[in-house]
Design a protein around this motif. Structure first.
Motif, PDB file in Angstrom:
ATOM      1  N   SER A 239     -15.427 -15.392  29.122  1.00  0.00           N
ATOM      2  CA  SER A 239     -16.114 -16.120  28.051  1.00  0.00           C
ATOM      3  C   SER A 239     -15.222 -17.184  27.412  1.00  0.00           C
ATOM      4  CB  SER A 239     -16.613 -15.148  26.989  1.00  0.00           C
ATOM      5  OG  SER A 239     -15.547 -14.334  26.542  1.00  0.00           O
ATOM      6  N   SER A 240     -13.893 -16.997  27.520  1.00  0.00           N
ATOM      7  CA  SER A 240     -12.974 -17.964  26.901  1.00  0.00           C
ATOM      8  C   SER A 240     -12.787 -19.216  27.763  1.00  0.00           C
ATOM      9  CB  SER A 240     -11.612 -17.299  26.685  1.00  0.00           C
ATOM     10  OG  SER A 240     -11.098 -16.854  27.933  1.00  0.00           O
ATOM     11  N   LEU A 241     -13.330 -19.211  28.995  1.00  0.00           N
ATOM     12  CA  LEU A 241     -13.130 -20.350  29.908  1.00  0.00           C
ATOM     13  C   LEU A 241     -14.453 -21.014  30.256  1.00  0.00           C
ATOM     14  CD1 LEU A 241     -10.543 -18.797  32.392  1.00  0.00           C
ATOM     15  CD2 LEU A 241     -10.079 -20.597  30.761  1.00  0.00           C
ATOM     16  N   ASN A 242     -14.384 -22.329  30.442  1.00  0.00           N
ATOM     17  CA  ASN A 242     -15.553 -23.090  30.854  1.00  0.00           C
ATOM     18  C   ASN A 242     -15.306 -23.578  32.284  1.00  0.00           C
ATOM     19  OD1 ASN A 242     -17.351 -25.173  31.430  1.00  0.00           O
ATOM     20  ND2 ASN A 242     -17.447 -25.857  29.303  1.00  0.00           N
ATOM     21  N   GLN A 243     -16.143 -23.121  33.225  1.00  0.00           N
ATOM     22  CA  GLN A 243     -15.912 -23.463  34.633  1.00  0.00           C
ATOM     23  C   GLN A 243     -15.971 -24.980  34.871  1.00  0.00           C
ATOM     24  OE1 GLN A 243     -18.785 -22.827  37.667  1.00  0.00           O
ATOM     25  NE2 GLN A 243     -17.308 -22.010  39.118  1.00  0.00           N
ATOM     26  N   ASP A 244     -16.869 -25.658  34.175  1.00  0.00           N
ATOM     27  CA  ASP A 244     -16.987 -27.110  34.357  1.00  0.00           C
ATOM     28  C   ASP A 244     -15.712 -27.821  33.908  1.00  0.00           C
ATOM     29  OD1 ASP A 244     -19.513 -26.853  35.367  1.00  0.00           O
ATOM     30  OD2 ASP A 244     -20.505 -27.090  33.426  1.00  0.00           O
ATOM     31  N   ALA A 245     -15.109 -27.319  32.823  1.00  0.00           N
ATOM     32  CA  ALA A 245     -13.870 -27.929  32.320  1.00  0.00           C
ATOM     33  C   ALA A 245     -12.738 -27.728  33.323  1.00  0.00           C
ATOM     34  CB  ALA A 245     -13.491 -27.319  30.974  1.00  0.00           C
ATOM     35  N   VAL A 246     -12.692 -26.551  33.946  1.00  0.00           N
ATOM     36  CA  VAL A 246     -11.659 -26.267  34.950  1.00  0.00           C
ATOM     37  C   VAL A 246     -11.867 -27.187  36.155  1.00  0.00           C
ATOM     38  CG1 VAL A 246     -10.728 -24.519  36.534  1.00  0.00           C
ATOM     39  CG2 VAL A 246     -11.352 -23.869  34.201  1.00  0.00           C
ATOM     40  N   ARG A 247     -13.126 -27.319  36.587  1.00  0.00           N
ATOM     41  CA  ARG A 247     -13.439 -28.189  37.734  1.00  0.00           C
ATOM     42  C   ARG A 247     -13.024 -29.636  37.437  1.00  0.00           C
ATOM     43  NH1 ARG A 247     -16.966 -27.485  41.826  1.00  0.00           N
ATOM     44  NH2 ARG A 247     -17.995 -25.721  40.809  1.00  0.00           N
ATOM     45  N   GLU A 248     -13.372 -30.122  36.245  1.00  0.00           N
ATOM     46  CA  GLU A 248     -13.015 -31.499  35.862  1.00  0.00           C
ATOM     47  C   GLU A 248     -11.503 -31.711  35.874  1.00  0.00           C
ATOM     48  OE1 GLU A 248     -14.760 -32.846  32.153  1.00  0.00           O
ATOM     49  OE2 GLU A 248     -16.736 -32.163  32.851  1.00  0.00           O
TER      50      GLU A 248
END
Length: 322
Positions: A239-248
């Motif tokens: 919940s603390s991570l955003n997959q889209d942000a990691v991908r970007e």
């Protein structure tokens, strides 16, 4: 030839750096906290088991549902604390060829079980309360309040020992045990309020009414634990991570064409894992890009356990199912 060799040594260095850092980090992170968690749980377990016996016999003597339900609750608390302690023991066992992640997930299973037992306790109290609504019995409210007050102090002492020594905020296993104790403290507060109302106004119906209010509060916290545990067991993104942000972030590295087969999941509380494929331009230095990706994940997202497959346009694989 020389170029190949330097590239090779660079690779060895990168790999070695990554491995040592990961190993060093997990070793540093898990051991001290698990020791604190173990101490906090042991103290809480001793306190809880002692008070459980007091409340059980007290409930029989005073004929109070609020006290008896509280002691039943204490029993489930003691069981959940014991389970959490066992889980910490299991989690510290080393990985083996058949269990490559070791037993770290056992803590999440313990948390799920604790959540389910909290749910069951709340439903049981409501069922008992329903019968008492129909026929409120007379309760020895004075004695009941004294015992409930002792129970409350015990709960607060247990909760304090867990908060002071353990990681209640981030460790799912410890959090579920802590919620058992807090919901129990609510039960004791409820019993004290019910006792006051019965003592002052002889409102014996206060006993079941307050039991129901406490049960609803327990259900709310139990549902949170169950939902979170199932999310982890279903390999959900933390919940603390955003997959889209990691991908970007990964696609923003110079030379990366695209990122696919990106998975982020939680192994156990405080240990997130990632795997992905990076498609890079054919003329780029793959080791340099890999090093940047490792650093980005570690510095921006605190992911130390990453497996990254670097590919050029010459690599072809079947479309992946997930």
């Amino acid at each position: 030839m020389h170029n190949h060799h330097s590239n090779d040594s660079h690779h060895g260095h990168t790999h070695g750096h990554e491995h040592n850092h990961v190993h060093g980090h997990s070793h540093h992170q898990h051991l001290p906290s698990s020791e604190g968690n173990r101490k906090g749980l042991t103290i809480a377990l001793i306190i809880t088991a002692s008070i459980m016996l007091l409340e059980f016999f007290g409930g029989i003597v005073t004929n109070s549902l609020a006290l008896l339900s509280d002691s039943g609750h204490m029993l489930s608390d003691a069981a959940s604390l014991l389970l959490s302690l066992i889980a910490i023991g299991f989690a510290s066992r080393p990985a083996s060829p058949s269990k490559t992640f070791g037993y770290l997930r056992f803590e999440i299973l313990a948390a799920l079980f604790n959540g389910v037992t909290l749910f069951a306790v709340a439903i049981f109290i409501m069922w008992e309360a329903y019968h008492r609504f129909l026929q409120p019995p007379v309760v020895a409210s004075g004695s009941m309040m004294i015992i409930a007050a002792v129970g409350l102090l015990a709960n607060l002492a247990s909760a304090w020992s867990l908060m002071r020594k353990g990681d209640v905020k981030n460790n799912m296993n410890l959090r579920s045990a802590y919620l058992h104790i807090i919901s129990d403290a609510l039960g004791s507060i409820g019993a004290i309020i019910a006792g006051l109302l019965m003592l002052a106004f002889s409102w014996y119906i206060a006993d079941p009414i307050i039991s129901v209010i406490v049960s609803l509060l327990i259900l709310k916290s139990a549902w949170g634990v169950i939902k979170h545990s199932i999310h982890i067991l279903m390999e959900g993104t933390p919940s603390s991570l955003n997959q889209d942000a990691v991908r970007e972030a990964l696609e923003g590295i110079a030379g990366v064409v695209d990122v696919h087969d990106l998975h982020i999941w939680t192994i156990t509380s405080g240990l997130d894992s990632l795997s992905c494929h990076l498609l890079i331009e054919d003329n780029q230095d793959s080791q340099h890009i890999l090093q940047q990706a490792i650093q980005q994940l570690e510095e921006r997202f605190q992911i130390q356990h990453a497996t990254i497959q670097v590919e050029t346009s010459r690599i072809h694989h079947q479309p992946l199912k997930v």
